[in-house]
Enzyme design. Structure first.
Site, PDB file in Angstrom:
ATOM      1  N   ARG A  94       0.868  -1.179   0.000  1.00 55.23           N
ATOM      2  CA  ARG A  94       0.000   0.000   0.000  1.00 55.23           C
ATOM      3  C   ARG A  94       0.901   1.225   0.000  1.00 55.23           C
ATOM      4  O   ARG A  94       2.121   1.099   0.010  1.00 55.23           O
ATOM      5  CB  ARG A  94      -0.939  -0.009   1.207  1.00 55.23           C
ATOM      6  CG  ARG A  94      -0.216   0.053   2.553  1.00 55.23           C
ATOM      7  CD  ARG A  94      -1.204   0.233   3.694  1.00 55.23           C
ATOM      8  NE  ARG A  94      -0.517   0.432   4.975  1.00 55.23           N
ATOM      9  CZ  ARG A  94      -1.073   0.961   6.054  1.00 55.23           C
ATOM     10  NH1 ARG A  94      -2.332   1.345   6.021  1.00 55.23           N
ATOM     11  NH2 ARG A  94      -0.400   1.108   7.178  1.00 55.23           N
ATOM     12  N   CYS A  97       3.062   6.607  -7.158  1.00 49.47           N
ATOM     13  CA  CYS A  97       3.877   7.803  -7.371  1.00 49.47           C
ATOM     14  C   CYS A  97       2.973   9.028  -7.313  1.00 49.47           C
ATOM     15  O   CYS A  97       2.006   9.118  -8.077  1.00 49.47           O
ATOM     16  CB  CYS A  97       4.555   7.721  -8.737  1.00 49.47           C
ATOM     17  SG  CYS A  97       5.264   9.312  -9.273  1.00 49.47           S
ATOM     18  N   GLU A 153      -3.113   7.550   5.826  1.00 49.67           N
ATOM     19  CA  GLU A 153      -1.735   7.634   6.327  1.00 49.67           C
ATOM     20  C   GLU A 153      -0.735   7.932   5.197  1.00 49.67           C
ATOM     21  O   GLU A 153       0.195   7.160   4.944  1.00 49.67           O
ATOM     22  CB  GLU A 153      -1.358   6.343   7.049  1.00 49.67           C
ATOM     23  CG  GLU A 153      -2.158   6.114   8.313  1.00 49.67           C
ATOM     24  CD  GLU A 153      -1.758   4.855   9.068  1.00 49.67           C
ATOM     25  OE1 GLU A 153      -1.964   4.783  10.284  1.00 49.67           O
ATOM     26  OE2 GLU A 153      -1.216   3.927   8.414  1.00 49.67           O
ATOM     27  N   CYS A 197      11.125   8.491  -8.955  1.00 51.59           N
ATOM     28  CA  CYS A 197      11.042   8.019 -10.336  1.00 51.59           C
ATOM     29  C   CYS A 197      11.245   9.159 -11.331  1.00 51.59           C
ATOM     30  O   CYS A 197      11.451  10.320 -10.956  1.00 51.59           O
ATOM     31  CB  CYS A 197       9.690   7.353 -10.575  1.00 51.59           C
ATOM     32  SG  CYS A 197       8.319   8.524 -10.627  1.00 51.59           S
ATOM     33  N   GLU A 209      -7.632   6.676  14.777  1.00 56.41           N
ATOM     34  CA  GLU A 209      -7.261   5.288  15.048  1.00 56.41           C
ATOM     35  C   GLU A 209      -6.467   5.191  16.344  1.00 56.41           C
ATOM     36  O   GLU A 209      -5.615   6.038  16.634  1.00 56.41           O
ATOM     37  CB  GLU A 209      -6.399   4.698  13.918  1.00 56.41           C
ATOM     38  CG  GLU A 209      -7.103   4.491  12.594  1.00 56.41           C
ATOM     39  CD  GLU A 209      -6.187   3.833  11.563  1.00 56.41           C
ATOM     40  OE1 GLU A 209      -5.231   3.131  11.977  1.00 56.41           O
ATOM     41  OE2 GLU A 209      -6.400   4.030  10.363  1.00 56.41           O
ATOM     42  N   TRP A 224       2.579  -4.517  14.395  1.00 59.57           N
ATOM     43  CA  TRP A 224       3.694  -4.177  13.523  1.00 59.57           C
ATOM     44  C   TRP A 224       4.915  -3.654  14.273  1.00 59.57           C
ATOM     45  O   TRP A 224       5.930  -3.357  13.660  1.00 59.57           O
ATOM     46  CB  TRP A 224       3.255  -3.134  12.489  1.00 59.57           C
ATOM     47  CG  TRP A 224       2.419  -2.021  13.069  1.00 59.57           C
ATOM     48  CD1 TRP A 224       1.058  -1.964  13.169  1.00 59.57           C
ATOM     49  CD2 TRP A 224       2.903  -0.808  13.656  1.00 59.57           C
ATOM     50  NE1 TRP A 224       0.650  -0.806  13.776  1.00 59.57           N
ATOM     51  CE2 TRP A 224       1.768  -0.068  14.086  1.00 59.57           C
ATOM     52  CE3 TRP A 224       4.169  -0.269  13.858  1.00 59.57           C
ATOM     53  CZ2 TRP A 224       1.864   1.175  14.702  1.00 59.57           C
ATOM     54  CZ3 TRP A 224       4.268   0.972  14.473  1.00 59.57           C
ATOM     55  CH2 TRP A 224       3.123   1.676  14.886  1.00 59.57           C
TER      56      TRP A 224
END
Length: 726
Positions: free
Chosen positions: A163, A167, A202, A209, A359, A367
């Site tokens: 996720r 770009c 988030e 690139c 949240e 995590w």
């Protein structure tokens, strides 16, 4: 503001399949009409006053969180609604990662599942925070248009997956993300219970690139106008980096000027690239917001921020949001003062406006290296801490724990136990009951802080791009240490940007600016005027060193604050790890670490001196200098907690700052409302705590059982909310 009223649930574009068909032709040339950018303004584009008088846009206290029913059979939904209603939840954040489901292919949209989710929540009287789903690309988009995925710092171009994988300067991504946001707004924006739009999720991480390289050069042309100005700003004579053509400029990566993610050969280039990427991602948000506003002119729009997250200039981002929201995920050992500081920072982004706690976890994260479960009562205490510091919603990730994927061990209200009487459900029900009874009285509070601490993302980047003097100098930690010293005394603090005017600064008796390494235009003049008018300014080592281009301001540290502070620092000693230097601060024996400035008085009074046997023993470590009607403090070393307590005690006495003594990690925080005030007394520890509450004897409690006694015993993680006159 949209009020909750009875409204028939009708979708636009009535057709039995409830699908949209779409096809389009894109211009993917460099001159794509989708390639537009916010103008560069150096982060100093605040218009009008900083301090905002604003009310939350919601008609009731939102208690809920992220809900992903598309991951479950429809037979589960009814049970979920029964449990969530039983625990008094009234809100669900939906559609966060559903792009692949909403748009199975480039030419087809399918809203049937989302229609059913919205209908289910509406039937059960839930408010909806509706996300735009654009934080994760669908596979067809990444496969058909490979340029939409990111290239990382090491030069690797991503395939489909993960996720936050788009770009920000891809014309294709910008087109399809805005198109989806507009279709969602057209279909659901008229619904009364869609109370907030949640764009993406988030935002973060950078891309390097070819699209970004081209857009970066456009951004630089807008900012500098000429290569001569750019070369001067970037100090490109260093290591022969002079540019003679715009096309010679490439992003700073491991393959070009990167020495590491936090070190760039030309630090000014690195800071500009951070400014550019922050602006680029912000433009993505603006694209979607504009598309939503074409169909829904009123519903508030937000995106969930992440506290002190490094990559994005949140003060600049907040201007594009109707309300700030953020995700709070402290680790098991995060200091309680740091959690409070992050809440205050989020409140400060829009000048004191209430924010959404979008949240938090009801039990544990998945995590972090060590994902401890919250102890009994801790979820409630942390929720009230958020409210005390400005939250007008309490939301969780997530409402129903997933069975698969990387987040399957992330906590939720409804857990893998699939039982309606778990500890977490019992605690959620108890908290929900309190919020259902008192929620309106908790909303729209204000914080009356007389201390402002400056937090600035460009200073964050500048300090941590510095190659020296010490790798242990971390921006957030240095800010937190000063915040924590005021927190220990329960002194209210606002987190403020650098670009306040002297008139706006006058709201504060004390302004603290730790490690203010980058001094942008107008900042020094405003601080001089603030002190001239009677304010107290506190700054430290590593302040006043660089200009807005990260070039050293000549003439000795602290540069433009040298006259204001009445001190000149000629050297900065970096102390070895795990060592300290003794400091005599009045009658107190304290210590410093990490760095120690070698300084000379130029009118300032010496308050503390270095001890030990080094060559700068007996030289100033902490000073104060009178200036006009005010004074400026300068701290030359990283004082330990005892040293910071001495400094804060002095400021409390000098400025008569409101404070309150409590046991360690028990906090008292006050919010002010129209006609009353609420004092939030929170025990953030797993141990009982006895608090002298004689100041509040006889006052009623909003959360609690009886009137306040002269002494209060708080159980572990207990909360008392005292109602007072304004």
């Amino acid at each position: 503001m949209k009020l909750l009223v009875t409204k028939q649930f009708v979708f636009p574009n009535d057709d039995s399949a409830r699908k949209f068909q779409h096809s389009s032709t894109l211009n993917l040339n460099n001159g794509s009409p989708f390639m537009t950018h916010l103008p560069y303004n150096g982060g100093n584009n605040r218009k009008g006053g900083f301090f905002v008088t604003s009310h939350t846009p919601f008609s009731r206290f939102l208690f809920g969180g992220d809900y992903n029913p598309e991951q479950w059979p429809r037979s589960v939904w009814a049970d979920d609604m029964q449990i969530l209603t039983d625990v008094h939840m009234n809100e669900a954040t939906i559609n966060v990662f559903s792009w692949a489901q909403l748009q199975p292919s480039e030419a087809e949209y399918d809203f049937s599942t989302l229609d059913d989710i919205v209908a289910t929540l509406t039937k059960n009287h839930f408010d909806i925070v509706l996300a735009t789903s654009t934080a994760a690309l669908p596979a067809w988009l990444a496969t058909r248009y490979p340029e939409v995925t990111r290239t990382d710092y090491d030069g690797r171009h991503a395939q489909f997956g993960g996720r936050h994988n788009a770009c920000p300067n891809s014309p294709v991504f910008r087109h399809y993300s805005a198109l989806l946001a507009g279709k969602l707004a057209e279909r659901y924006g008229h619904l009364a219970n869609v109370v907030c739009w949640h764009i993406s999720n988030e935002y973060g991480s950078y891309c390097y690139c070819a699209n970004c390289a081209r857009a970066f050069r456009v951004w630089l042309r807008q900012k500098y106008g000429s290569l001569t100005a750019l070369n001067d700003a970037w100090y490109t004579h260093f290591w022969g980096h002079t540019f003679y053509d715009w096309e010679e400029i490439v992003p700073p990566t491991a393959l070009s000027d990167g020495i590491g993610p936090d070190h760039i050969v030309l630090s000014a280039m690195g800071i500009d690239y951070r400014r550019f990427q922050s602006d680029s991602l912000l433009q993505n948000l603006v694209d979607e917001k504009t598309a939503i506003r074409d169909f829904d002119p009123d519903t508030p729009i937000t995106t969930n921020m992440m506290g002190t997250f490094k990559d994005l200039d949140y003060f600049k981002w907040a201007k594009a949001l109707d309300i700030v929201s953020w995700d709070s995920y402290p680790a098991y050992d995060t200091p309680h003062s740091e959690v409070a500081m992050r809440h205050d920072l989020m409140r400060g982004l829009k000048g004191g406006q209430p924010f959404m706690l979008m949240e938090q976890t009801p039990s544990q994260q998945n995590w972090q290296p060590y994902n401890a479960t919250k102890r009994p009562g801790q979820m409630r205490a942390m929720s009230y801490q958020a409210i005390a510091h400005g939250a007008d919603t309490i939301q969780y990730f997530q409402l129903h724990q997933g069975r698969g994927g990387t987040e399957k061990f992330h906590g939720a209200i409804i857990s893998h136990a699939d039982h309606d009487e778990t500890r977490i459900i019992r605690e959620t029900r108890a908290l929900g009951s309190e919020l259902a009874a008192t929620g309106p009285q908790l909303m729209n509070g204000r914080t009356h802080a007389k201390v402002g601490i400056i937090f600035d993302w460009e200073n964050y980047w500048s300090l941590e791009y510095s190659s020296g003097p010490s790798v242990e100098l971390k921006y957030v930690d240095q800010i937190r240490r000063y915040y924590a010293a005021f927190y220990r005394q329960n002194v209210a603090v606002d987190m403020i940007p650098t670009n306040l005017s002297a008139t706006e600064m006058a709201h504060y008796d004390v302004i603290v600016a730790p490690v203010l390494i980058m001094v942008k235009p107008g900042v020094s003049a405003a601080l001089h005027q603030y002190v001239e008018n009677g304010g107290t300014f506190v700054t430290t080592y590593m302040s006043g060193i660089n200009d807005e281009n990260d070039q050293v301001i000549m003439g000795g540290y602290p540069g433009p604050f040298r006259d204001l502070c009445g001190i000149w620092a000629e050297e900065i000693d970096a102390l070895p790890p795990h060592t300290s230097i003794p400091v005599q601060f009045g009658d107190s024996h304290v210590s410093g670490s990490i760095v120690a400035n070698v300084s000379h008085l130029e009118g300032a009074q010496n308050l503390a001196s270095y001890g030990g046997a080094d060559f700068y023993a007996d030289t100033p470590a902490v000073t104060v200098n009178p200036w006009g009607n005010g004074q400026a403090y300068y701290v030359g070393t990283v004082l330990d907690d005892a040293g910071l307590d001495v400094l804060v005690d002095r400021l409390i006495q000098e400025k008569q700052l409101a404070h309150f003594e409590t046991p360690t990690d028990v906090e008292l925080t006050t919010r002010y409302y129209d006609g009353y005030a609420l004092h939030f007394l929170i025990n953030n520890t797993a141990h009982p705590a006895t608090v002298d509450t004689s100041r509040f004897t006889g006052l009623p409690t909003l959360i609690g059982t009886n009137a306040v006694q002269a002494e209060t015993i708080l159980a572990p993680y207990d909360v008392l909310v005292i109602k007072d006159k304004e």
